[in-house]
Design a protein around this motif. Structure first.
Motif, PDB file in Angstrom:
ATOM      1  N   ASP A   7     -25.449  -1.959  13.157  1.00 27.65           N
ATOM      2  CA  ASP A   7     -25.133  -1.428  11.826  1.00 27.65           C
ATOM      3  C   ASP A   7     -23.968  -2.136  11.151  1.00 27.65           C
ATOM      4  O   ASP A   7     -23.459  -1.662  10.134  1.00 27.65           O
ATOM      5  CB  ASP A   7     -24.820   0.077  11.931  1.00 27.65           C
ATOM      6  N   THR A   8     -23.529  -3.243  11.696  1.00 29.04           N
ATOM      7  CA  THR A   8     -22.461  -4.017  11.077  1.00 29.04           C
ATOM      8  C   THR A   8     -23.067  -5.073  10.147  1.00 29.04           C
ATOM      9  O   THR A   8     -24.254  -5.406  10.258  1.00 29.04           O
ATOM     10  CB  THR A   8     -21.608  -4.719  12.154  1.00 29.04           C
ATOM     11  N   PRO A   9     -22.280  -5.635   9.230  1.00 29.23           N
ATOM     12  CA  PRO A   9     -22.809  -6.718   8.375  1.00 29.23           C
ATOM     13  C   PRO A   9     -23.366  -7.886   9.180  1.00 29.23           C
ATOM     14  O   PRO A   9     -24.409  -8.455   8.831  1.00 29.23           O
ATOM     15  CB  PRO A   9     -21.591  -7.127   7.545  1.00 29.23           C
ATOM     16  N   LEU A  10     -22.690  -8.237  10.294  1.00 28.78           N
ATOM     17  CA  LEU A  10     -23.191  -9.331  11.129  1.00 28.78           C
ATOM     18  C   LEU A  10     -24.521  -8.948  11.770  1.00 28.78           C
ATOM     19  O   LEU A  10     -25.461  -9.763  11.808  1.00 28.78           O
ATOM     20  CB  LEU A  10     -22.165  -9.669  12.216  1.00 28.78           C
ATOM     21  N   GLY A  11     -24.628  -7.710  12.236  1.00 32.13           N
ATOM     22  CA  GLY A  11     -25.887  -7.266  12.843  1.00 32.13           C
ATOM     23  C   GLY A  11     -27.032  -7.269  11.853  1.00 32.13           C
ATOM     24  O   GLY A  11     -28.162  -7.666  12.190  1.00 32.13           O
ATOM     25  N   GLN A  12     -26.767  -6.833  10.632  1.00 32.91           N
ATOM     26  CA  GLN A  12     -27.815  -6.840   9.613  1.00 32.91           C
ATOM     27  C   GLN A  12     -28.244  -8.259   9.253  1.00 32.91           C
ATOM     28  O   GLN A  12     -29.408  -8.518   8.970  1.00 32.91           O
ATOM     29  CB  GLN A  12     -27.321  -6.095   8.366  1.00 32.91           C
ATOM     30  N   LEU A  13     -27.267  -9.183   9.275  1.00 29.38           N
ATOM     31  CA  LEU A  13     -27.600 -10.579   9.019  1.00 29.38           C
ATOM     32  C   LEU A  13     -28.497 -11.137  10.129  1.00 29.38           C
ATOM     33  O   LEU A  13     -29.472 -11.858   9.858  1.00 29.38           O
ATOM     34  CB  LEU A  13     -26.322 -11.414   8.905  1.00 29.38           C
ATOM     35  N   ILE A  14     -28.181 -10.793  11.380  1.00 30.51           N
ATOM     36  CA  ILE A  14     -28.996 -11.245  12.512  1.00 30.51           C
ATOM     37  C   ILE A  14     -30.416 -10.685  12.406  1.00 30.51           C
ATOM     38  O   ILE A  14     -31.409 -11.397  12.645  1.00 30.51           O
ATOM     39  CB  ILE A  14     -28.344 -10.820  13.847  1.00 30.51           C
ATOM     40  N   ARG A  15     -30.534  -9.412  12.029  1.00 27.34           N
ATOM     41  CA  ARG A  15     -31.869  -8.811  11.849  1.00 27.34           C
ATOM     42  C   ARG A  15     -32.649  -9.521  10.742  1.00 27.34           C
ATOM     43  O   ARG A  15     -33.838  -9.775  10.869  1.00 27.34           O
ATOM     44  CB  ARG A  15     -31.737  -7.331  11.516  1.00 27.34           C
ATOM     45  N   LEU A  16     -31.944  -9.839   9.652  1.00 25.71           N
ATOM     46  CA  LEU A  16     -32.603 -10.499   8.525  1.00 25.71           C
ATOM     47  C   LEU A  16     -33.103 -11.880   8.921  1.00 25.71           C
ATOM     48  O   LEU A  16     -34.257 -12.251   8.642  1.00 25.71           O
ATOM     49  CB  LEU A  16     -31.629 -10.603   7.351  1.00 25.71           C
ATOM     50  N   VAL A  17     -32.256 -12.658   9.593  1.00 22.70           N
ATOM     51  CA  VAL A  17     -32.626 -14.021   9.985  1.00 22.70           C
ATOM     52  C   VAL A  17     -33.756 -14.014  11.012  1.00 22.70           C
ATOM     53  O   VAL A  17     -34.657 -14.863  10.989  1.00 22.70           O
ATOM     54  CB  VAL A  17     -31.397 -14.767  10.541  1.00 22.70           C
ATOM     55  N   SER A  18     -33.732 -13.007  11.916  1.00 22.88           N
ATOM     56  CA  SER A  18     -34.752 -12.946  12.971  1.00 22.88           C
ATOM     57  C   SER A  18     -36.009 -12.217  12.535  1.00 22.88           C
ATOM     58  O   SER A  18     -36.941 -12.045  13.335  1.00 22.88           O
ATOM     59  CB  SER A  18     -34.174 -12.259  14.208  1.00 22.88           C
ATOM     60  N   GLY A  19     -36.056 -11.779  11.283  1.00 20.22           N
ATOM     61  CA  GLY A  19     -37.216 -11.041  10.803  1.00 20.22           C
ATOM     62  C   GLY A  19     -37.388  -9.695  11.474  1.00 20.22           C
ATOM     63  O   GLY A  19     -38.507  -9.195  11.604  1.00 20.22           O
ATOM     64  N   GLY A  20     -36.292  -9.104  11.928  1.00 22.41           N
ATOM     65  CA  GLY A  20     -36.338  -7.796  12.571  1.00 22.41           C
ATOM     66  C   GLY A  20     -36.685  -7.821  14.034  1.00 22.41           C
ATOM     67  O   GLY A  20     -36.829  -6.763  14.660  1.00 22.41           O
ATOM     68  N   ARG A  21     -36.803  -9.023  14.618  1.00 25.43           N
ATOM     69  CA  ARG A  21     -37.173  -9.108  16.042  1.00 25.43           C
ATOM     70  C   ARG A  21     -35.989  -8.815  16.959  1.00 25.43           C
ATOM     71  O   ARG A  21     -36.170  -8.430  18.103  1.00 25.43           O
ATOM     72  CB  ARG A  21     -37.763 -10.488  16.354  1.00 25.43           C
ATOM     73  N   LEU A  22     -34.779  -9.052  16.459  1.00 21.62           N
ATOM     74  CA  LEU A  22     -33.573  -8.795  17.246  1.00 21.62           C
ATOM     75  C   LEU A  22     -32.872  -7.546  16.727  1.00 21.62           C
ATOM     76  O   LEU A  22     -32.989  -7.184  15.563  1.00 21.62           O
ATOM     77  CB  LEU A  22     -32.623  -9.995  17.166  1.00 21.62           C
ATOM     78  N   LEU A  23     -32.138  -6.899  17.632  1.00 25.36           N
ATOM     79  CA  LEU A  23     -31.375  -5.685  17.301  1.00 25.36           C
ATOM     80  C   LEU A  23     -32.265  -4.625  16.655  1.00 25.36           C
ATOM     81  O   LEU A  23     -31.994  -4.114  15.568  1.00 25.36           O
ATOM     82  CB  LEU A  23     -30.204  -6.031  16.364  1.00 25.36           C
ATOM     83  N   LYS A  24     -33.346  -4.291  17.351  1.00 26.99           N
ATOM     84  CA  LYS A  24     -34.324  -3.371  16.795  1.00 26.99           C
ATOM     85  C   LYS A  24     -33.821  -1.929  16.773  1.00 26.99           C
ATOM     86  O   LYS A  24     -33.055  -1.511  17.635  1.00 26.99           O
ATOM     87  CB  LYS A  24     -35.622  -3.433  17.608  1.00 26.99           C
TER      88      LYS A  24
END
Length: 546
Positions: A7-24
């Motif tokens: 739920d951090t800005p970095l985590g949301q960026l990782i989800r966006l770049v990975s297309g939701g495959r990471l940090l589900k």
């Protein structure tokens, strides 16, 4: 770790770049199955909603569903870990730490430039009163900024984090720019300082609301204590950080700010979102994406939200409350006076500790630490009172605690404010003569410094009690009232910064500070009145919680 980062800005960026495959999230995989299973449990709060009185049929129709089909997305259970109130202790402490550091840096930036005045003034052909604009405009900037950013943080699809990092980026940019413009005209420096304060302001107004997001009624006072600690420590530490350095390079304070702001970048990227409305809205979006059905809706989506009305309410409603509600009017004005008095130190200290005691700029910075010591001692006393006396008795009652009960500590501690100011005023200026007729200060420098500590400690507890009182009595308008409270404090402080030096020089520090002490003494009576008659005032108010 994944849930911590998600739920951090970095985590949301990782989800966006990975297309939701990471940090589900739960809703990304077997969320629908879990939803079906949990709806069968008694504790489940994600339920098939009946026609909801708050639901706007027009709004639902535009979103492709209706009240009969609506599935209201709420917390899965009372212990749902995504509810900010259910964050783990480590996550709460991490969130509190980032908000503290962010607040500290913004407040520290206000005063860190004061030791450089003696070097900047001759370069630009100014006297030291005029060069005080560098501080006054910064303070004015962070007084006005919350009027925009506080309402933004209350909009469900924006939340707390977006205003924090979106305003932090300009704050960082202007901090870097200030390191490069010292050879330009004074007006440019003043404009950049105002903008720096303006974009640093969101954390100063909504930091308390962020703590309120993650702590319950009996935990939140400790969160507020951390936040207020930054409010007191930041301006006090600023002159110390730069006092010894400006002798070699008067631009160094601006570099220090840029370095501190740069160090904040990784922390801002790791700040968890704390807005419950925002979190539930994102959950509902994920459910719709996973199922392809528009019937899954967060509470904030089932009624009409007019952004323009949010801002109008934020701008007008707090003023209306202050005009119609004597309790808020008093707290706002009294808080502004106390805070402005705190900022008058930056004009009084050089006249006392440099002119009378012969302290260097760096040594004067050390004197400011007395404010932290005083606030720290009183904070410990207040925390012990909560832990050993107030909270156990309140929990034993097992009923709602009248808001005025939280004001009880403010009454004895408010007495320390005028007492400390009078002690500082009349011992700092007392003069005696030796056998040769040479004039000397009558009292050792530690005596007026004790007065500073007394005022700071007393005002710290007063601020603590009034913030709790506002949060409990006017919960619906807490963020907007915090912005108004911040504007009152900052505007008065900016005025005091520009006017107090002339008053202290003309009247003398003793008489000038005594006027502030007299106003502070009137506040003692006001706090007693608020404690005694606050319940009656709230019962007549259409804004307050009963």
């Amino acid at each position: 770790m994944a849930s911590f980062l998600r739920d951090t800005p970095l985590g949301q960026l990782i989800r966006l770049v990975s297309g939701g495959r990471l940090l589900k999230y739960t809703e990304d995989g077997n969320g629908l199955e879990m939803l079906r299973n949990r709806r069968l449990q008694h504790a489940d709060r994600t339920t098939q909603a009946p026609v909801n009185a708050e639901a706007d049929p027009e709004v639902l129709a535009k979103k492709g569903t209706n009240a009969d089909d609506l599935v209201l997305v709420d917390w899965y259970s009372p212990t749902d870990p995504e509810n900010p109130r259910n964050f783990s202790t480590a996550k709460k402490l991490w969130t509190s730490f980032i908000i503290f550091i962010y607040t500290f840096v913004v407040y520290c930036t206000s005063s860190i430039t004061t030791p450089s005045y003696a070097y900047i003034a001759p370069q630009h052909g100014l006297n030291e009163t005029s060069v005080s604009l560098i501080l006054a405009l910064y303070v004015l900037g962070y007084a006005l900024g919350p009027l925009l950013f506080a309402p933004l943080s209350e909009i469900p699809w924006i939340g707390r984090n977006i205003p924090y990092w979106a305003s932090f980026l300009p704050f960082l940019a202007f901090s870097i720019a200030l390191t490069q413009v010292q050879d330009l005209n004074f007006a440019t420096i003043c404009i950049l300082r105002f903008l720096q304060g303006y974009f640093g302001s969101p954390i100063l107004a909504t930091g308390a609301a962020s703590y309120d997001d993650i702590f319950d009624e009996f935990e939140s006072p400790y969160g507020y204590m951390i936040w207020l600690g930054a409010m007191y420590a930041g301006p006090a530490v600023g002159p110390l950080l730069s006092g010894y350095a400006v002798v070699r390079d008067f631009r160094w304070p601006y570099w220090e700010v840029a370095i501190m702001a740069g160090g904040l970048v990784p922390l801002i990227l790791l700040l968890p979102e704390t807005s419950a409305d925002y979190i539930l809205l994102q959950r509902a979006k994920r459910m719709r994406k996973f199922t392809g059905e528009p019937k899954y809706r967060a509470p904030s989506e089932i009624k009409r939200v007019r952004v323009a009305k949010v801002f109008i309410d934020a701008l007008i409603k707090p003023t209306e409350i202050a005009m119609k509600d004597p309790a808020i009017a008093f707290v706002t004005v009294y808080g502004g006076v106390v805070y402005a008095t705190y900022y008058s130190y930056f004009e009084a200290f050089p006249l006392v500790y440099h002119d009378r005691y012969g302290f260097s700029a760096g040594a004067i910075g050390l004197i400011f630490l007395s404010a932290i010591i005083g606030a720290g001692i009183c904070a410990v006393i207040y925390a012990i009172y909560l832990q050993l006396y107030f909270t156990p008795r309140a929990l034993h009652i097992n009923a709602a605690i009248p808001q005025e009960r939280w004001l009880i500590p403010s009454m004895p501690f408010s007495v320390l404010c005028p007492a400390g100011l009078f002690l500082f005023a009349w011992t700092a200026t007392a003069t005696s003569h030796d056998a040769n007729g040479i004039e000397h200060p009558t009292f050792h420098w530690i005596v007026p410094t004790i007065g500073i500590a007394l005022f700071s400690g007393g005002s710290y507890v007063v601020f603590q009690c009034t913030i709790i009182y506002i949060s409990l009595s006017y919960r619906k308008y807490f963020a907007s009232l915090s912005a108004t409270y911040d504007m009152s404090r900052g505007s008065l402080a900016a005025g005091v910064v520009m006017g107090s030096r002339a008053v202290f020089v003309s009247w003398g520090v003793d008489k000038g500070v005594s006027v502030l002490a007299g106003v502070s003494a009137a506040g003692v009576l006001g706090m007693a009145y608020l404690w005694r008659y606050g319940a009656m005032l709230r019962s007549r108010s259409r804004f307050a919680e009963r």
